[in-house]
Design a protein around this motif. Sequence first.
Motif, PDB file in Angstrom:
ATOM      1  N   SER A   4       0.865  -1.177   0.060  1.00  0.00           N
ATOM      2  CA  SER A   4      -0.012  -0.069   0.164  1.00  0.00           C
ATOM      3  C   SER A   4       0.732   1.170  -0.034  1.00  0.00           C
ATOM      4  CB  SER A   4      -1.062  -0.031   1.190  1.00  0.00           C
ATOM      5  OG  SER A   4      -1.685  -0.944   1.166  1.00  0.00           O
ATOM      6  N   THR A  13      -3.051   0.045  -4.260  1.00  0.00           N
ATOM      7  CA  THR A  13      -3.189   0.733  -3.109  1.00  0.00           C
ATOM      8  C   THR A  13      -4.617   0.664  -2.588  1.00  0.00           C
ATOM      9  OG1 THR A  13      -1.647   2.445  -3.501  1.00  0.00           O
ATOM     10  CG2 THR A  13      -3.128   3.187  -2.118  1.00  0.00           C
ATOM     11  N   THR A  24      -4.826  -1.354   0.675  1.00  0.00           N
ATOM     12  CA  THR A  24      -5.191  -0.566   1.975  1.00  0.00           C
ATOM     13  C   THR A  24      -6.774  -0.784   2.558  1.00  0.00           C
ATOM     14  OG1 THR A  24      -3.930   1.122   0.950  1.00  0.00           O
ATOM     15  CG2 THR A  24      -5.516   1.798   2.629  1.00  0.00           C
TER      16      THR A  24
END
Length: 398
Positions: free
Chosen positions: A83, A120, A124
Motif C-alpha cells: 500500500s 493501494t 489498503t
Amino acid sequence: MSIADTPRNESLAATAVAGAIAMAVAMGFGRFSYTPILPGMMAGLGLSPADAGIIASANFIGYLAGAVAAGYGWAAGRERLISLSGLFATAILLLAMGLTSSLTAFSVIRFLAGVASAFTMIFTSAIVLSRGLAAGNPHVQATHFGGVGIGIAVSSVMVFLLPAQGFGTVAGWQASWFGGAVIAFAGTAIVAMLLPRGPAVGASSVREKPLIWTRPLVVVTLTYGLFGFGYVITATFLVAMARQGATDHTVEFLAWLITGLSSAVSVFLWRYAVPRLGIVGVYLAGMFVEAIGLVLVVALPSPAAPLIGGLMLGATFIMVTAYGLQIGRALAPQSPRKALAFMTAAFGVGQIIGPLVAGWLAQGSGSFGLPTLLAAGVLLFCAALIGVEMRRIVAASR
C-alpha cells in the motif's frame, strides 16, 4: 455508534483516517485529478478527445493489471508495504506527468499510475475494512471510501487556484501535476505514520480457497464491470464538457468540486437507505440515480448540466463501488480477496472501454452527448438486471 465509541477507538480512528488519506492520494489524485487537468492539457497541447480517451484508458488498463495481480496470494502479510509503495509511486508518477508532452509517455505513466492505484486501493482496503468489520463499526467504511471524494474536491480547488497560464516556462497544466505530486508525497508520509503495521486482521499466509462463480456473483460482477463503463465516461470528461460553451473556468471548478464533496459523504448518507432497501437495493438505486443524472447532463442547458451531473455522479459512484465490493465479499465468504480483486478487474475492463468509446463518439459527433446517453443506457440495463436477480443475490449473500 461513532469511531470514537468503539474499543481501541484511537487505533481504529487512526486506521480510518489513514484509509481516507490513502484513497484521497491514490484515487482522488492518482486517478481522478486527470479530469480537471485535462481541459488545460487539451488546450495547451492540442490533444483531441480521442487522444484524451487513449491516455485515460491506459490508466484503466494499468488498474486492471494491478487488480488481476492482486488476486493471487503473493501479497498475504505484505499489505501495508505494498500500500505504501503504491502511494509513493503515485506521487512520483504525478510528478512525471508534468515533465513530458508526449502522448506515448503520458499513456505509459498513466498505465503505471493505474497499477499503483489498484494496489493501494485493494490492499489498503483489506487492512482498513477488516478492522472496521472486526469492530462492528460501519463508519470506518464510510470514512475510508469518503477519502476518494476528499481527494477529488482538493484536486479541484488546487487546479482552480493555480494560475491557468502557469509560472514562467511551466504551463498551468504542468503546475497542476506538480501540485498534485506535492500533496501526494505529504499524504503518503501521513499514511505511513497512521496505517497499522502487520497484515490485515484475519489475514494469514494461507492462500484463500478457489473462487466459486455462482450465478449471483456472476451477475454482480457483470453489472459492476458495466457500471465501470457507464460512470467513467462522465468521470473522465465532465470538466471538458463543462468547458464547452463556458465563458470562464468557474463552472469547471464547481462541477468537479461538487462531484468531490458529494462523493465524500455519499457512503455515509446512503447508509440511511440500507434498512429500507437493503445493500443490494441501494446498489440498484445508485445505478438508477446515476443514469438519470447522465440523462440530465444531456437534457439540461449549461451551466446547470455539468453541475447537476457532478452532483449525481458524486452522490452515487463511490457508494456503488463500496457496496458492490461488499456484496461481492458476502457472495464469496471463503475467497473475499479474490472476489474483490476480480470484481475490480471487471470494473477495470469497463473503464478501459468507456473512454475509448466516448472519445471516438465525441470526436465523430462533435459533442459528448451521444456517449453520455450510451452510458445512461448501460446503467439502466444494470439496474434492470439487478432488479430481476435481486432475490437470488440477497439470499446468496446472507
